[in-house]
Design a protein around this motif. Structure first.
Motif, PDB file in Angstrom:
ATOM      1  N   GLU A 137      26.635  50.003  36.428  1.00  0.00           N
ATOM      2  CA  GLU A 137      26.190  51.007  37.581  1.00  0.00           C
ATOM      3  C   GLU A 137      26.563  50.088  38.807  1.00  0.00           C
ATOM      4  O   GLU A 137      25.742  50.485  39.744  1.00  0.00           O
ATOM      5  CB  GLU A 137      24.975  51.404  37.458  1.00  0.00           C
ATOM      6  CG  GLU A 137      24.626  52.232  36.190  1.00  0.00           C
ATOM      7  CD  GLU A 137      23.316  52.692  35.843  1.00  0.00           C
ATOM      8  OE1 GLU A 137      22.461  52.913  36.809  1.00  0.00           O
ATOM      9  OE2 GLU A 137      22.957  52.864  34.784  1.00  0.00           O
ATOM     10  N   ALA A 138      27.592  49.451  38.852  1.00  0.00           N
ATOM     11  CA  ALA A 138      27.893  48.974  40.407  1.00  0.00           C
ATOM     12  C   ALA A 138      29.534  48.641  40.349  1.00  0.00           C
ATOM     13  O   ALA A 138      29.812  47.731  40.938  1.00  0.00           O
ATOM     14  CB  ALA A 138      27.243  47.571  40.180  1.00  0.00           C
ATOM     15  N   GLU A 139      30.135  49.778  40.138  1.00  0.00           N
ATOM     16  CA  GLU A 139      31.631  49.688  39.953  1.00  0.00           C
ATOM     17  C   GLU A 139      32.057  49.279  41.228  1.00  0.00           C
ATOM     18  O   GLU A 139      33.046  48.160  41.344  1.00  0.00           O
ATOM     19  CB  GLU A 139      32.110  51.063  39.314  1.00  0.00           C
ATOM     20  CG  GLU A 139      33.717  50.939  39.125  1.00  0.00           C
ATOM     21  CD  GLU A 139      34.240  52.215  38.680  1.00  0.00           C
ATOM     22  OE1 GLU A 139      33.566  52.840  37.719  1.00  0.00           O
ATOM     23  OE2 GLU A 139      35.468  52.433  38.852  1.00  0.00           O
ATOM     24  N   ASP A 140      32.006  50.123  42.272  1.00  0.00           N
ATOM     25  CA  ASP A 140      32.544  49.914  43.520  1.00  0.00           C
ATOM     26  C   ASP A 140      32.210  48.580  44.216  1.00  0.00           C
ATOM     27  O   ASP A 140      33.136  47.742  44.609  1.00  0.00           O
ATOM     28  CB  ASP A 140      32.312  51.056  44.521  1.00  0.00           C
ATOM     29  CG  ASP A 140      33.139  52.299  44.226  1.00  0.00           C
ATOM     30  OD1 ASP A 140      33.991  52.189  43.451  1.00  0.00           O
ATOM     31  OD2 ASP A 140      32.589  53.363  44.507  1.00  0.00           O
ATOM     32  N   ASP A 141      31.129  48.269  44.246  1.00  0.00           N
ATOM     33  CA  ASP A 141      30.755  46.761  44.872  1.00  0.00           C
ATOM     34  C   ASP A 141      31.499  45.595  44.026  1.00  0.00           C
ATOM     35  O   ASP A 141      32.049  44.768  44.495  1.00  0.00           O
ATOM     36  CB  ASP A 141      29.230  46.627  44.763  1.00  0.00           C
ATOM     37  CG  ASP A 141      28.557  47.284  45.996  1.00  0.00           C
ATOM     38  OD1 ASP A 141      29.199  48.117  46.696  1.00  0.00           O
ATOM     39  OD2 ASP A 141      27.444  47.423  46.087  1.00  0.00           O
ATOM     40  N   THR A 142      31.370  45.923  42.520  1.00  0.00           N
ATOM     41  CA  THR A 142      32.250  44.876  41.943  1.00  0.00           C
ATOM     42  C   THR A 142      33.536  44.659  42.230  1.00  0.00           C
ATOM     43  O   THR A 142      34.126  43.627  42.636  1.00  0.00           O
ATOM     44  CB  THR A 142      31.967  45.140  40.385  1.00  0.00           C
ATOM     45  OG1 THR A 142      30.767  45.238  40.130  1.00  0.00           O
ATOM     46  CG2 THR A 142      32.874  44.011  39.563  1.00  0.00           C
TER      47      THR A 142
END
Ligand SMILES: [Zn+2]
Ligand SMILES: [Zn+2]
Length: 260
Positions: A137-142
């Motif tokens: 649940e952290a795709e964009d930040d990753t």
């Protein structure tokens, strides 16, 4: 060449019967495994020696998990120093991880998770070792961090990939591998099954994430490396090929990333 590219068999769940677990893995046809070690877990780092003594084809990946990032809030770079020290003590260490972001559990503040993740990518670049990414649940930040830290210089794998086709494409576009776990065997995992069908075969890995995530029909029990055979079977079915072909291709990918 069947290989479990992500398991935690140096953990406490396997201390009692490690010998049997390794025997069953060999019997299932496994040639090796990538065993994840938590750099902040001394007993696990020590137990790694028992694992490689019983199974000399294992390789290790060492990192600070995002769940544990909070400990390093006062000094996020201490996380990578811990990993570096553990690396020096482990001749079979081949990757930095698992590292990343977990916004599902949020066990550590997100800004601290990000700093600890960045610090370890920089270490991987210094060591010239690939990274093993945990992201939930952290795709964009990753992807933002991978981009800013130019992580493609070292590459690596999205372990236990559960994203959709679009996310798979984002990972593949920057040269990363996707590792499929037992979740792909679950009947409701429609989108993940699509990813298993469309991903280029030279970018796929398979894993168990033992002791977690036992595949069907073993759900609810302690998972172990032998069960990666089930993941190979399901991926083979989805792609209209044989488990042997999946084992061969993913084994070759594994060798390219993590060995000798
Ligand atoms: Zn993980
Ligand atoms: Zn894991």
């Amino acid at each position: 060449m069947l290989i479990d590219s992500h398991c935690h068999i140096a953990g406490p769940e396997f201390v009692q019967d490690l010998e049997d677990v390794v025997d069953r893995a060999r019997t299932a046809g496994l040639a090796g495994a990538l065993v994840i070690l938590a750099a902040d877990d001394e007993p696990e780092l020590k137990q790694a020696a028992s694992v490689s003594a019983r199974w000399d084809q294992v390789r290790f990946s060492i990192g600070i998990h995002p769940h544990a990032a909070g400990t390093f809030a006062p000094d996020p770079d201490e996380a990578s120093r811990r990993v570096e020290r553990a690396f020096e003590g482990q001749p079979l260490a081949r990757a930095v991880g698992e590292i990343g972001l977990d916004y599902h559990y949020d066990f550590a503040p997100r800004d601290v998770q990000q700093l600890v993740f960045r610090s370890q990518i920089r270490l991987a670049r210094r060591l010239r070792r690939p990274i093993v990414i945990h992201t939930r649940e952290a795709e964009d930040d990753t992807f933002h961090i991978l981009q800013e830290e130019r992580a493609w210089d070292v590459g690596g794998v999205f372990h236990c990939f559960t994203g959709d086709r679009e996310m798979a494409k984002r990972a593949l576009d920057i040269g990363f591998y996707l590792s499929l776990a037992g979740i792909v065997t679950f009947s409701r995992a429609h989108e993940l099954k699509e990813v298993a069908r469309m991903a280029p075969i030279d970018r796929l890995l398979i894993e168990t994430d033992s002791p977690f995530l036992a595949p069907v029909p073993h759900r609810g029990t302690r998972n172990e490396p032998a069960h990666v055979a089930r993941v190979a079977e399901v991926v083979a079915e989805l792609r209209g090929t044989t488990p042997e072909a999946i084992a061969a291709a993913t084994g070759e990918n594994f060798t390219r990333l993590f060995t000798p």
